[in-house]
Design a protein around this motif. Sequence first.
Motif: not given
Lengths: 104, 177
Positions: A15-17, A22-25, B26-27
Amino acid sequence: MSDRIDFSPLTPSEKRLDQLTARITAKAFATKPKVHPVLADLRRFGAAVVVVSALLAGVAWVPALWPSRTPVKQQQTSLSAHALAEWAQSGEVPAEIDLLEETR
Amino acid sequence: MVDEDDSALVARARLGDESAFTTLVRRHLRAAIAVGIAVLHNPTEAEDLAQEAFVIAWQSLDTSREPGRFAGWVLSIVRNRGLNRLQAQRVRAERDVVEEEPMTYGDAERVALKQELLAALQHLTQVQREVVLLHDLESWSHAEISAALNMSEVSSRQHLFQARRVLRGLMAEVPNE
């Protein structure tokens, strides 16, 4: 038994990932506008186009480095130039026929 | 559906495809955080560092000469930025990171183990930390590690061996899989 050391306490949860992704993008996409596909293609192929153009220009220019093998034509050209120069200096328009004779 | 490889994703991301970049993030996010931990010894700072690295990667995607080596490239950004932070001894006071995960009662033991792991990791060299975290945490192969960290597979195996030996010596009880 595996030799691996269990580092799982150091890893963020799925969930954290997801949150971080989302935050990074969001941050990334806010810093750089989307590239229009046409601009992207121009950017991608621009360098190649410049290189090819330079090569073509070189191919067209290189023969001019060698002396012309058509001295007669060159002479005709210089005669035409001479006639036109005389015209310009004297202010007298040469007979059309003369000019044609010269350039023929 | 077959996962797209990194080169294809980078190619699409370069054209402005945001979903392709999201997939890349994500990867490789876990690996980026792992390397961040190896450098900064702090998971929260490592997350922040990984975020920064991916934003930089997005901004300079066009300069990536080997799209197939995206992971190695991002990890090198994480490492270099992390080392810069350490060198400057400038830890950002205000971070725009979301709050840390709230700790629940069941997490107490996990937090203690986390602290123990972090303390033990500090006894390793940075390269050993990167190798052991990428291998044991991220399940990367030695081939992948050697490619990403620019070392031979033999070196990767040696670093892993040394790291595990030191860690097992330091930790009274190391849980296994």
